[in-house]
Design an enzyme around this catalytic site. Structure first.
Site, mmCIF file in Angstrom:
data_model
loop_
_atom_site.group_PDB
_atom_site.id
_atom_site.type_symbol
_atom_site.label_atom_id
_atom_site.label_comp_id
_atom_site.label_asym_id
_atom_site.label_seq_id
_atom_site.Cartn_x
_atom_site.Cartn_y
_atom_site.Cartn_z
ATOM 1 N N SER A 123 6.016 -1.928 -1.835
ATOM 2 C CA SER A 123 6.030 -2.906 -2.946
ATOM 3 C C SER A 123 5.029 -2.511 -4.034
ATOM 4 O O SER A 123 4.018 -3.195 -4.226
ATOM 5 C CB SER A 123 5.794 -4.331 -2.446
ATOM 6 O OG SER A 123 4.767 -4.449 -1.493
ATOM 7 N N GLY A 152 0.841 -1.197 0.000
ATOM 8 C CA GLY A 152 0.000 0.000 0.000
ATOM 9 C C GLY A 152 0.870 1.239 0.000
ATOM 10 O O GLY A 152 2.094 1.163 0.178
ATOM 11 N N LEU A 153 0.221 2.361 -0.189
ATOM 12 C CA LEU A 153 0.940 3.638 -0.271
ATOM 13 C C LEU A 153 1.649 3.959 1.034
ATOM 14 O O LEU A 153 1.271 3.462 2.101
ATOM 15 C CB LEU A 153 -0.052 4.763 -0.570
ATOM 16 C CG LEU A 153 -0.729 4.743 -1.948
ATOM 17 C CD1 LEU A 153 -1.886 5.745 -1.974
ATOM 18 C CD2 LEU A 153 0.285 5.058 -3.043
ATOM 19 N N SER A 154 2.637 4.822 0.957
ATOM 20 C CA SER A 154 3.284 5.342 2.161
ATOM 21 C C SER A 154 2.223 6.046 3.004
ATOM 22 O O SER A 154 1.408 6.812 2.473
ATOM 23 C CB SER A 154 4.381 6.333 1.756
ATOM 24 O OG SER A 154 4.988 6.862 2.918
ATOM 25 N N GLY A 155 2.188 5.752 4.291
ATOM 26 C CA GLY A 155 1.215 6.388 5.176
ATOM 27 C C GLY A 155 -0.131 5.696 5.202
ATOM 28 O O GLY A 155 -1.048 6.131 5.911
ATOM 29 N N SER A 156 -0.277 4.599 4.435
ATOM 30 C CA SER A 156 -1.577 3.920 4.413
ATOM 31 C C SER A 156 -1.825 3.173 5.722
ATOM 32 O O SER A 156 -2.971 2.886 6.074
ATOM 33 C CB SER A 156 -1.670 2.959 3.217
ATOM 34 O OG SER A 156 -0.647 1.987 3.266
ATOM 35 N N GLY A 157 -0.739 2.837 6.427
ATOM 36 C CA GLY A 157 -0.908 2.153 7.717
ATOM 37 C C GLY A 157 -0.292 0.761 7.777
ATOM 38 O O GLY A 157 -0.561 0.001 8.699
HETATM 39 P P1 ADP Z 1 3.057 2.967 6.198
HETATM 40 O O1 ADP Z 1 3.812 1.901 6.937
HETATM 41 O O2 ADP Z 1 2.023 2.393 5.279
HETATM 42 O O3 ADP Z 1 3.920 3.987 5.540
HETATM 43 P P2 ADP Z 1 2.460 4.003 8.822
HETATM 44 O O4 ADP Z 1 1.873 2.841 9.580
HETATM 45 O O5 ADP Z 1 3.901 4.336 9.056
HETATM 46 O O6 ADP Z 1 2.176 3.772 7.265
HETATM 47 O O7 ADP Z 1 1.627 5.324 9.090
HETATM 48 C C1 ADP Z 1 0.218 5.343 9.090
HETATM 49 C C2 ADP Z 1 -0.254 6.501 9.942
HETATM 50 O O8 ADP Z 1 -1.676 6.575 9.899
HETATM 51 C C3 ADP Z 1 0.135 6.332 11.406
HETATM 52 O O9 ADP Z 1 0.492 7.591 11.918
HETATM 53 C C4 ADP Z 1 -1.176 5.813 12.034
HETATM 54 O O10 ADP Z 1 -1.265 6.165 13.395
HETATM 55 C C5 ADP Z 1 -2.214 6.551 11.206
HETATM 56 N N1 ADP Z 1 -3.526 5.881 11.147
HETATM 57 C C6 ADP Z 1 -4.708 6.485 11.381
HETATM 58 N N2 ADP Z 1 -5.732 5.623 11.230
HETATM 59 C C7 ADP Z 1 -5.203 4.435 10.906
HETATM 60 C C8 ADP Z 1 -5.756 3.125 10.650
HETATM 61 N N3 ADP Z 1 -7.062 2.898 10.678
HETATM 62 N N4 ADP Z 1 -4.909 2.134 10.316
HETATM 63 C C9 ADP Z 1 -3.564 2.369 10.255
HETATM 64 N N5 ADP Z 1 -2.977 3.563 10.488
HETATM 65 C C10 ADP Z 1 -3.781 4.594 10.837
#
Ligand code: ADP
Length: 199
Positions: free
Chosen positions: A108, A34-39
Site C-alpha cells: 500500500s 511498508g516496502l516489499s521484504g520489510s517484514g
Molecule cells: P513483506 O511481507 O513485507 O514483503 P516478508 O515478511 O515476506 O516481507 O519478508 C521479510 C523477510 O525478512 C522474511 O524472510 C523474514 O524472515 C525476514 N526478517 C528478518 N528479520 C526480520 C524482522 N525483524 N521482522 C520481520 N521480518 C524479518
C-alpha cells in the site's frame, strides 16, 4: 462510483457492538504498510498466531492470496494498485463489523489510498502499522527475489525501485524491523492493543 441503483444498505439486527460484547474484545484493522521484504507478512502472521493463542477472533488478509482471488483482475498500474487497496479496505471493514481483529499485509505505497481506507472506519478502528525498514536491508533479504528481478528489468513499477513508496506521516505504530526481532515487534503491537482497550 456506485453503478447499481435501487439498492439499500441493510443494517443487521445484531450490531458490531453486540459481536464485540460476545467476543469480550473489540475489533479493528491492523493495517501494515511498508516496502516489499520489510517484514509485513512475517510480523502480521506472528501477531495473528499470538492473538489466536489468546482466544481472540482474528484474520489475516495477505497480499498474494488476495491477488490470486478477489483481485486477480488487477495489475500494478497506479489505477489498479489504488483499486486493489480500495477493495481490501472494504473487505477489512466487513471483518471489523463482524467483530474480528483483521490484519492486512500489503505494501500500500500511496498515502492517499491508505487515507481513503482510514476514512471508511470509525475513530480508533484503523491502526496503521508502518514497517519501517531501510530499502538496502529489504533488498539484502529479498525473500521472493523480487528486487533482483526488478534490478534486471524483469519487473516494472516495483515499489522502491521505479515506483514510489510514500511513508505514513502519523502511523499509530512504527516498527523498524532492521532493529527489532519479530517477537519484539509482536510485543509492541500487542501492547498497543492492550493500552487502547482493544484486547
Ligand atoms: P513483506 O511481507 O513485507 O514483503 P516478508 O515478511 O515476506 O516481507 O519478508 C521479510 C523477510 O525478512 C522474511 O524472510 C523474514 O524472515 C525476514 N526478517 C528478518 N528479520 C526480520 C524482522 N525483524 N521482522 C520481520 N521480518 C524479518
Amino acid at each position: 462510483m456506485t453503478k447499481s441503483t435501487n439498492i439499500t444498505w441493510h443494517e443487521s439486527t445484531i450490531t458490531k457492538h453486540d459481536r464485540r460484547a460476545q467476543n469480550a474484545h473489540s475489533s479493528c484493522t491492523l493495517w501494515f504498510t511498508g516496502l516489499s521484504g520489510s517484514g509485513k507478512s512475517t510480523i502480521a502472521n506472528a501477531v495473528s498466531n499470538e492473538l489466536f493463542r489468546l482466544g481472540i477472533n482474528e484474520y489475516v488478509l495477505d497480499g498474494d492470496n488476495i491477488r490470486h482471488g478477489l483481485n486477480k483482475d488487477l495489475g500494478f498500474s497506479e489505477h489498479d494498485r489504488t483499486e486493489n487497496i480500495r477493495r481490501i479496505g472494504e473487505v477489512a471493514k466487513l471483518f471489523v463489523d463482524s467483530g474480528k481483529i483483521v490484519t492486512t499485509a500489503f505494501i500500500s505505497p500511496f498515502r492517499s489510498d491508505r487515507d481513503q481506507v482510514r476514512a471508511l472506519f470509525e475513530e480508533g478502528e484503523f491502526i496503521e502499522v508502518y514497517i519501517d525498514c531501510p530499502i538496502e536491508e529489504c533488498e539484502r533479504r529479498d525473500p521472493k527475489q523480487l528486487y533482483a528481478k526488478a534490478r534486471r528489468g524483469e519487473i516494472r513499477d516495483f515499489t522502491g525501485i521505479d515506483s514510489p513508496y510514500e511513508a505514513p506521516k502519523k502511523p499509530e505504530i512504527t516498527i523498524d524491523s532492521s532493529k527489532v526481532t519479530v517477537d519484539e515487534a509482536v510485543g509492541q503491537i500487542l501492547n498497543y492493543l492492550r493500552d487502547n482497550n482493544i484486547i
